[in-house]
Scaffold this motif. Structure first.
Motif, short mmCIF file in Angstrom:
data_model
loop_
_atom_site.label_atom_id
_atom_site.label_comp_id
_atom_site.label_asym_id
_atom_site.label_seq_id
_atom_site.Cartn_x
_atom_site.Cartn_y
_atom_site.Cartn_z
N UNK A 173 13.05 0.10 -11.94
CA UNK A 173 14.27 0.86 -11.70
C UNK A 173 14.02 2.34 -11.49
N UNK A 174 12.81 2.80 -11.84
CA UNK A 174 12.48 4.22 -11.70
C UNK A 174 11.44 4.48 -10.62
N UNK A 175 10.63 3.45 -10.26
CA UNK A 175 9.65 3.59 -9.18
C UNK A 175 9.60 2.30 -8.36
N UNK A 176 9.05 2.44 -7.19
CA UNK A 176 8.78 1.32 -6.29
C UNK A 176 7.28 1.37 -6.00
N UNK A 177 6.58 0.26 -6.22
CA UNK A 177 5.15 0.18 -5.93
C UNK A 177 4.97 -0.39 -4.53
N UNK A 178 4.35 0.39 -3.66
CA UNK A 178 4.10 -0.02 -2.28
C UNK A 178 2.60 -0.12 -2.08
N UNK A 179 2.14 -1.32 -1.73
CA UNK A 179 0.72 -1.57 -1.52
C UNK A 179 0.41 -1.49 -0.03
N UNK A 180 -0.61 -0.69 0.32
CA UNK A 180 -1.02 -0.51 1.71
C UNK A 180 -2.48 -0.93 1.84
N UNK A 181 -2.72 -2.00 2.57
CA UNK A 181 -4.07 -2.48 2.83
C UNK A 181 -4.68 -1.58 3.92
N UNK A 182 -5.68 -0.81 3.57
CA UNK A 182 -6.24 0.18 4.50
C UNK A 182 -6.89 -0.48 5.73
N UNK A 183 -7.36 -1.72 5.58
CA UNK A 183 -7.95 -2.41 6.72
C UNK A 183 -6.90 -2.81 7.75
N UNK A 184 -5.66 -3.00 7.29
CA UNK A 184 -4.57 -3.41 8.17
C UNK A 184 -3.68 -2.23 8.58
N UNK A 185 -3.90 -1.06 7.97
CA UNK A 185 -3.07 0.12 8.26
C UNK A 185 -3.95 1.35 8.45
N UNK A 186 -4.77 1.36 9.50
CA UNK A 186 -5.67 2.50 9.71
C UNK A 186 -4.93 3.80 9.99
N UNK A 187 -3.75 3.71 10.59
CA UNK A 187 -2.97 4.92 10.86
C UNK A 187 -2.54 5.62 9.58
N UNK A 188 -2.09 4.86 8.60
CA UNK A 188 -1.69 5.44 7.32
C UNK A 188 -2.89 5.99 6.57
N UNK A 189 -4.00 5.28 6.64
CA UNK A 189 -5.22 5.75 5.98
C UNK A 189 -5.62 7.11 6.53
N UNK A 190 -5.56 7.26 7.83
CA UNK A 190 -5.90 8.54 8.46
C UNK A 190 -4.87 9.62 8.11
N UNK A 191 -3.61 9.26 8.22
CA UNK A 191 -2.53 10.21 7.95
C UNK A 191 -2.59 10.77 6.53
N UNK A 192 -2.90 9.92 5.56
CA UNK A 192 -2.96 10.35 4.17
C UNK A 192 -4.36 10.77 3.74
N UNK A 193 -5.31 10.79 4.68
CA UNK A 193 -6.66 11.25 4.38
C UNK A 193 -7.39 10.39 3.36
N UNK A 194 -7.16 9.09 3.41
CA UNK A 194 -7.79 8.18 2.46
C UNK A 194 -9.25 7.98 2.85
N UNK A 195 -10.14 8.45 1.98
CA UNK A 195 -11.57 8.30 2.22
C UNK A 195 -12.22 7.41 1.18
#
Length: 147
Positions: A89-111
């Motif tokens: 009720x206070x947070x939402x957990x969103x899981x992002x698979x970096x292999x399937x979301x390369x654009x988000x990985x780049x955008x958020x600078x995930x190294x």
């Protein structure tokens, strides 16, 4: 504890045990159909739907950038699910698979994975790399939410 939730999945209420279908997006927070307690909101997102699922969320979002082959990612998943349940009720957990979301990985600078980020109103207010136990994650999320 809840398991990974996709578009057509259900979650069991930690309070009464009823199985409930969770929406990907909502104007409020998901609640149990029987006891009306807030449910842990755990959902997956990718390059195509992250804006709608995470950035437009009305509650803060804990984003988990992970990969299936990553040992530390698999180790931190139960701790993240526990935090999502405790903060239902206070947070939402969103899981992002970096292999399937390369654009988000780049955008958020995930190294390095896992990388965690807390978003409030679509803006990053906290960021952490690596796995940690639930107690440390809960404290970190709480600090990020207080900003």
């Amino acid at each position: 504890m809840p398991s990974k939730v996709t578009e057509s999945s259900v979650v069991q209420c930690p309070n009464c045990g009823r199985r409930n279908r969770l929406p990907r997006t909502a104007s409020g927070v998901p609640r149990c159909g029987d006891c009306h307690q807030s449910l842990p909101w755990i959902i997956e997102a990718g390059d195509d739907d992250f804006t709608e699922v995470a950035e437009a969320a009305r509650i803060p979002v804990l984003v988990d950038f992970w990969a299936e082959w990553c040992g530390p990612c698999r180790m931190v998943t139960p701790a993240l699910e526990q935090v999502a349940e405790e903060l239902a009720g206070r947070i939402k957990l969103v899981k992002v698979n970096v292999d399937e979301a390369p654009g988000l990985s780049e955008r958020f600078g995930v190294q390095t994975i896992p990388t965690l980020a807390v978003l409030k109103q679509g803006q990053v207010v906290g960021r952490q790399r690596g796995a940690a136990p639930a107690s440390e994650l809960r404290e970190w999320v709480g600090d990020a939410l207080a900003r």
